[in-house]
Design a protein around this motif. Structure first.
Motif, PDB file in Angstrom:
ATOM      1  N   GLU A   1       0.841  -0.941  -0.311  1.00 19.91           N
ATOM      2  CA  GLU A   1       0.064  -0.085  -0.252  1.00 19.91           C
ATOM      3  C   GLU A   1       0.787   1.062  -0.021  1.00 19.91           C
ATOM      4  O   GLU A   1       2.225   1.602   0.676  1.00 19.91           O
ATOM      5  CB  GLU A   1      -1.204   0.232   1.121  1.00 19.91           C
ATOM      6  CG  GLU A   1      -0.569   0.253   2.475  1.00 19.91           C
ATOM      7  CD  GLU A   1      -1.979   0.452   3.585  1.00 19.91           C
ATOM      8  OE1 GLU A   1      -2.575   0.180   3.056  1.00 19.91           O
ATOM      9  OE2 GLU A   1      -0.938   1.230   4.464  1.00 19.91           O
ATOM     10  N   ASP A   2       0.099   2.080  -0.398  1.00 20.94           N
ATOM     11  CA  ASP A   2       1.416   3.800  -0.708  1.00 20.94           C
ATOM     12  C   ASP A   2       0.742   5.019  -0.558  1.00 20.94           C
ATOM     13  O   ASP A   2       0.045   5.387  -2.025  1.00 20.94           O
ATOM     14  CB  ASP A   2       2.354   3.205  -2.128  1.00 20.94           C
ATOM     15  CG  ASP A   2       3.195   4.954  -1.815  1.00 20.94           C
ATOM     16  OD1 ASP A   2       2.780   5.324  -1.491  1.00 20.94           O
ATOM     17  OD2 ASP A   2       3.168   5.238  -3.616  1.00 20.94           O
ATOM     18  N   ASN A   3       0.386   5.573   0.217  1.00 24.44           N
ATOM     19  CA  ASN A   3      -0.603   6.319   0.894  1.00 24.44           C
ATOM     20  C   ASN A   3      -0.448   7.844  -0.254  1.00 24.44           C
ATOM     21  O   ASN A   3      -0.998   8.147  -0.872  1.00 24.44           O
ATOM     22  CB  ASN A   3      -0.479   7.264   1.888  1.00 24.44           C
ATOM     23  CG  ASN A   3      -1.502   5.954   2.966  1.00 24.44           C
ATOM     24  OD1 ASN A   3      -1.894   4.892   2.627  1.00 24.44           O
ATOM     25  ND2 ASN A   3      -0.925   6.335   4.510  1.00 24.44           N
ATOM     26  N   GLY A   4       0.752   7.947  -1.084  1.00 20.27           N
ATOM     27  CA  GLY A   4       1.662   9.096  -1.531  1.00 20.27           C
ATOM     28  C   GLY A   4       1.692   8.407  -3.322  1.00 20.27           C
ATOM     29  O   GLY A   4       1.671   9.165  -4.632  1.00 20.27           O
TER      30      GLY A   4
ATOM     31  N   VAL B   1      -3.935   6.630  -1.510  1.00 19.33           N
ATOM     32  CA  VAL B   1      -5.050   8.376  -0.606  1.00 19.33           C
ATOM     33  C   VAL B   1      -5.125   8.798  -1.608  1.00 19.33           C
ATOM     34  O   VAL B   1      -4.688   9.871  -2.696  1.00 19.33           O
ATOM     35  CB  VAL B   1      -4.213   8.946   0.984  1.00 19.33           C
ATOM     36  CG1 VAL B   1      -5.199  10.045   0.610  1.00 19.33           C
ATOM     37  CG2 VAL B   1      -4.317   8.157   1.617  1.00 19.33           C
ATOM     38  N   VAL B   2      -7.421   9.484  -1.666  1.00 14.42           N
ATOM     39  CA  VAL B   2      -7.219  10.309  -2.812  1.00 14.42           C
ATOM     40  C   VAL B   2      -7.765  11.241  -1.318  1.00 14.42           C
ATOM     41  O   VAL B   2      -8.160  12.001  -0.598  1.00 14.42           O
ATOM     42  CB  VAL B   2      -9.001  10.336  -3.083  1.00 14.42           C
ATOM     43  CG1 VAL B   2      -9.572  11.412  -3.700  1.00 14.42           C
ATOM     44  CG2 VAL B   2      -8.777   8.857  -4.097  1.00 14.42           C
TER      45      VAL B   2
ATOM     46  N   LYS C   1     -13.423  19.299  -6.691  1.00 15.88           N
ATOM     47  CA  LYS C   1     -12.189  19.360  -6.164  1.00 15.88           C
ATOM     48  C   LYS C   1     -12.360  17.909  -6.135  1.00 15.88           C
ATOM     49  O   LYS C   1     -11.036  17.522  -6.432  1.00 15.88           O
ATOM     50  CB  LYS C   1     -11.577  20.436  -5.392  1.00 15.88           C
ATOM     51  CG  LYS C   1     -11.398  21.461  -5.331  1.00 15.88           C
ATOM     52  CD  LYS C   1     -10.336  22.230  -4.733  1.00 15.88           C
ATOM     53  CE  LYS C   1     -10.236  23.801  -4.989  1.00 15.88           C
ATOM     54  NZ  LYS C   1      -9.225  25.027  -4.096  1.00 15.88           N
ATOM     55  N   PHE C   2     -12.785  17.502  -4.846  1.00 15.56           N
ATOM     56  CA  PHE C   2     -12.721  16.747  -4.800  1.00 15.56           C
ATOM     57  C   PHE C   2     -12.976  15.029  -6.173  1.00 15.56           C
ATOM     58  O   PHE C   2     -12.400  14.593  -6.053  1.00 15.56           O
ATOM     59  CB  PHE C   2     -13.768  15.477  -3.762  1.00 15.56           C
ATOM     60  CG  PHE C   2     -14.047  14.296  -2.990  1.00 15.56           C
ATOM     61  CD1 PHE C   2     -13.288  13.520  -2.879  1.00 15.56           C
ATOM     62  CD2 PHE C   2     -15.451  13.886  -3.630  1.00 15.56           C
ATOM     63  CE1 PHE C   2     -13.666  12.102  -2.685  1.00 15.56           C
ATOM     64  CE2 PHE C   2     -16.035  12.528  -3.527  1.00 15.56           C
ATOM     65  CZ  PHE C   2     -15.150  11.681  -2.704  1.00 15.56           C
ATOM     66  N   LEU C   3     -14.435  15.687  -6.374  1.00 17.88           N
ATOM     67  CA  LEU C   3     -14.832  14.602  -7.362  1.00 17.88           C
ATOM     68  C   LEU C   3     -13.434  14.644  -9.213  1.00 17.88           C
ATOM     69  O   LEU C   3     -13.385  13.942 -10.126  1.00 17.88           O
ATOM     70  CB  LEU C   3     -15.923  15.263  -8.389  1.00 17.88           C
ATOM     71  CG  LEU C   3     -17.103  15.352  -7.585  1.00 17.88           C
ATOM     72  CD1 LEU C   3     -18.012  15.937  -7.834  1.00 17.88           C
ATOM     73  CD2 LEU C   3     -17.625  13.825  -7.134  1.00 17.88           C
ATOM     74  N   ALA C   4     -12.859  15.699  -8.548  1.00 22.96           N
ATOM     75  CA  ALA C   4     -11.966  15.663  -9.704  1.00 22.96           C
ATOM     76  C   ALA C   4     -10.734  15.088  -9.357  1.00 22.96           C
ATOM     77  O   ALA C   4     -10.724  13.988 -10.370  1.00 22.96           O
ATOM     78  CB  ALA C   4     -11.125  17.524 -10.043  1.00 22.96           C
ATOM     79  N   LYS C   5     -10.464  14.362  -7.965  1.00 25.64           N
ATOM     80  CA  LYS C   5      -9.302  13.902  -7.303  1.00 25.64           C
ATOM     81  C   LYS C   5      -9.857  12.374  -7.734  1.00 25.64           C
ATOM     82  O   LYS C   5      -8.641  11.702  -7.801  1.00 25.64           O
ATOM     83  CB  LYS C   5      -8.976  14.146  -6.273  1.00 25.64           C
ATOM     84  CG  LYS C   5      -8.341  15.219  -5.645  1.00 25.64           C
ATOM     85  CD  LYS C   5      -6.936  15.304  -6.183  1.00 25.64           C
ATOM     86  CE  LYS C   5      -5.717  16.391  -5.650  1.00 25.64           C
ATOM     87  NZ  LYS C   5      -4.399  16.155  -6.489  1.00 25.64           N
TER      88      LYS C   5
ATOM     89  N   THR D   1      -8.569   5.589  -0.619  1.00 23.69           N
ATOM     90  CA  THR D   1      -8.643   6.453   1.051  1.00 23.69           C
ATOM     91  C   THR D   1      -9.312   7.768   0.557  1.00 23.69           C
ATOM     92  O   THR D   1      -8.905   8.350  -0.066  1.00 23.69           O
ATOM     93  CB  THR D   1      -7.613   5.767   1.673  1.00 23.69           C
ATOM     94  OG1 THR D   1      -6.995   4.777   1.948  1.00 23.69           O
ATOM     95  CG2 THR D   1      -8.078   6.291   3.121  1.00 23.69           C
ATOM     96  N   VAL D   2     -10.959   7.210   1.093  1.00 25.72           N
ATOM     97  CA  VAL D   2     -11.242   9.009   1.418  1.00 25.72           C
ATOM     98  C   VAL D   2     -11.366   9.518   2.550  1.00 25.72           C
ATOM     99  O   VAL D   2     -12.395   8.810   3.338  1.00 25.72           O
ATOM    100  CB  VAL D   2     -12.720   8.758   0.037  1.00 25.72           C
ATOM    101  CG1 VAL D   2     -13.323  10.292   0.883  1.00 25.72           C
ATOM    102  CG2 VAL D   2     -11.696   8.806  -1.020  1.00 25.72           C
ATOM    103  N   VAL D   3     -11.227  10.478   3.490  1.00 26.87           N
ATOM    104  CA  VAL D   3     -11.385  11.086   4.396  1.00 26.87           C
ATOM    105  C   VAL D   3     -11.521  12.450   4.217  1.00 26.87           C
ATOM    106  O   VAL D   3     -11.380  13.721   3.776  1.00 26.87           O
ATOM    107  CB  VAL D   3     -10.096  11.553   5.126  1.00 26.87           C
ATOM    108  CG1 VAL D   3     -10.527  11.964   6.599  1.00 26.87           C
ATOM    109  CG2 VAL D   3      -9.177  10.269   5.802  1.00 26.87           C
ATOM    110  N   PRO D   4     -13.170  12.306   4.950  1.00 30.74           N
ATOM    111  CA  PRO D   4     -14.651  13.606   4.593  1.00 30.74           C
ATOM    112  C   PRO D   4     -14.307  14.752   4.873  1.00 30.74           C
ATOM    113  O   PRO D   4     -13.895  15.630   4.437  1.00 30.74           O
ATOM    114  CB  PRO D   4     -15.974  13.503   4.800  1.00 30.74           C
ATOM    115  CG  PRO D   4     -15.603  11.999   5.031  1.00 30.74           C
ATOM    116  CD  PRO D   4     -14.258  10.973   5.453  1.00 30.74           C
ATOM    117  N   GLY D   5     -12.489  15.139   6.402  1.00 31.70           N
ATOM    118  CA  GLY D   5     -12.847  16.186   6.537  1.00 31.70           C
ATOM    119  C   GLY D   5     -12.826  16.318   8.537  1.00 31.70           C
ATOM    120  O   GLY D   5     -12.935  15.518   8.771  1.00 31.70           O
ATOM    121  N   ASN D   6     -13.193  17.625   8.164  1.00 34.74           N
ATOM    122  CA  ASN D   6     -13.317  17.763  10.009  1.00 34.74           C
ATOM    123  C   ASN D   6     -14.690  18.101   9.907  1.00 34.74           C
ATOM    124  O   ASN D   6     -15.543  18.704   9.078  1.00 34.74           O
ATOM    125  CB  ASN D   6     -12.936  19.671  10.265  1.00 34.74           C
ATOM    126  CG  ASN D   6     -11.464  18.609  10.419  1.00 34.74           C
ATOM    127  OD1 ASN D   6     -10.695  17.923  10.122  1.00 34.74           O
ATOM    128  ND2 ASN D   6     -10.595  19.962  11.486  1.00 34.74           N
TER     129      ASN D   6
END
Length: 310
Positions: A73-76, A103-104, A125-129, A146-151
């Motif tokens: 696995e490679d987050n980057g 990670v996206v 921006k998320f959809l573009a990613k 991986t997707v993280v919605p944020g705060n």
């Protein structure tokens, strides 16, 4: 130097023969080249074995394979050049290895840029990613990201925020699903401001998105910190879990270095996967090494040998 000779020199240089087996462990075979494949699909990340294999990522990948690992696995990954992404994918295909998550995300994504707000600019921006991730996945033979919605936002009701997140994820899933790709939502424990923190919350969101392209990443290090009772929470959310990650607590290092009984958890995951016809999960090794240098890397492999299925 031939890789076989290279690995042998590592073993000799680290004094591996003198490394004791873990407490109460059944002695595993000595680490020689090549090692048999692990029974579970553990996925190291780049940098985990660079003292043994060098800094070149393809050399590290080959070393992982020689030590018995059959996934990466490679987050980057999204930050790497298309040429390197392709080379990594081609090397894994030749070695019979699977690609785990990348990670996206956004570079330096600030807290205000969360999907929970419903902000159309950040949703786009998320959809573009997500669209970019489709091309990255093709190059490196990946299925999961991986997707993280944020705060979360203190000035919005949680129901409104949840609806905003679900709508963004539905649109993202519509991009990924035709390609057989799956975003995996990761509840985190890093700070109390995160929107997504628990497996049951992630389960509810995945049910609402209602797509094979949106599932749960059950990171056991985060979940033991946030909710405990991991096998119970796994069972409750089981049909929406697509990926697991590992890290002992405290310290977020390899199994056997903390309080989490990973041998028990791995057995539970494998047995439940078999009973429910879920196939084989990738288990991402998203943690550090408890000991630095080559010796620490060899001890990490020994810890996974002991924790693997009997």
């Amino acid at each position: 130097m031939l890789r076989r000779e290279f690995t042998k020199s590592i073993m000799a240089g680290t004094g591996l023969a003198s490394i004791p087996t873990l407490t109460n462990a059944t002695p595993s075979q000595s680490l020689t080249n090549p090692q048999p494949a692990f029974k579970l699909k553990f996925a190291p990340h780049f940098g985990m074995f660079e003292n043994s294999a060098g800094k070149d990522e393809i050399d590290q990948l080959k070393f992982m394979h020689e030590m018995g690992f059959r996934a990466l696995e490679d987050n980057g990954m999204m930050g790497k050049s298309p040429e390197l992404q392709t080379k990594i994918g081609e090397t894994m295909a030749k070695l019979g290895m699977s690609m785990g998550v990348f990670v996206v995300g956004f570079d330096n994504w600030p807290p205000k840029s969360t999907l929970a707000t419903g902000n159309k600019e950040w949703r786009e921006k998320f959809l573009a990613k997500c669209r970019e991730a489709v091309e990255v996945a093709k190059r490196c033979n990946a299925k999961y990201m991986t997707v993280v919605p944020g705060n979360f936002q203190r000035d919005l009701p949680m129901g409104i925020q949840t609806a905003n997140v679900i709508e963004s994820l539905r649109q993202g899933a519509a991009i990924l699903e035709p390609h057989g790709l799956t975003m995996v939502l990761e509840p985190l424990s890093d700070n109390p401001d995160l929107f997504l923190r628990h497996s049951d919350q992630s389960y509810m969101i995945c049910k609402a998105v209602n797509s094979p392209a949106c599932k749960i990443l059950f990171d056991m290090w985060h979940m033991v910190r946030n909710e405990g009772r991991m096998t119970q929470h796994m069972d409750w959310a089981w049909d929406e879990i697509a990926y697991f990650q590992i890290g002992d607590e405290p310290g977020r290092n390899e199994p056997t270095t903390g309080e989490v009984n990973y041998k028990f958890l791995f057995k539970h995951i494998a047995e439940k996967a078999k009973a429910t016809n879920r196939g084989e999960f990738i288990l991402g090794m998203e943690h550090g090494n408890s000991i630095k240098g080559k010796e620490g890397e060899m001890k990490l492999i020994e810890a996974y040998r002991w924790s693997d299925l009997s």
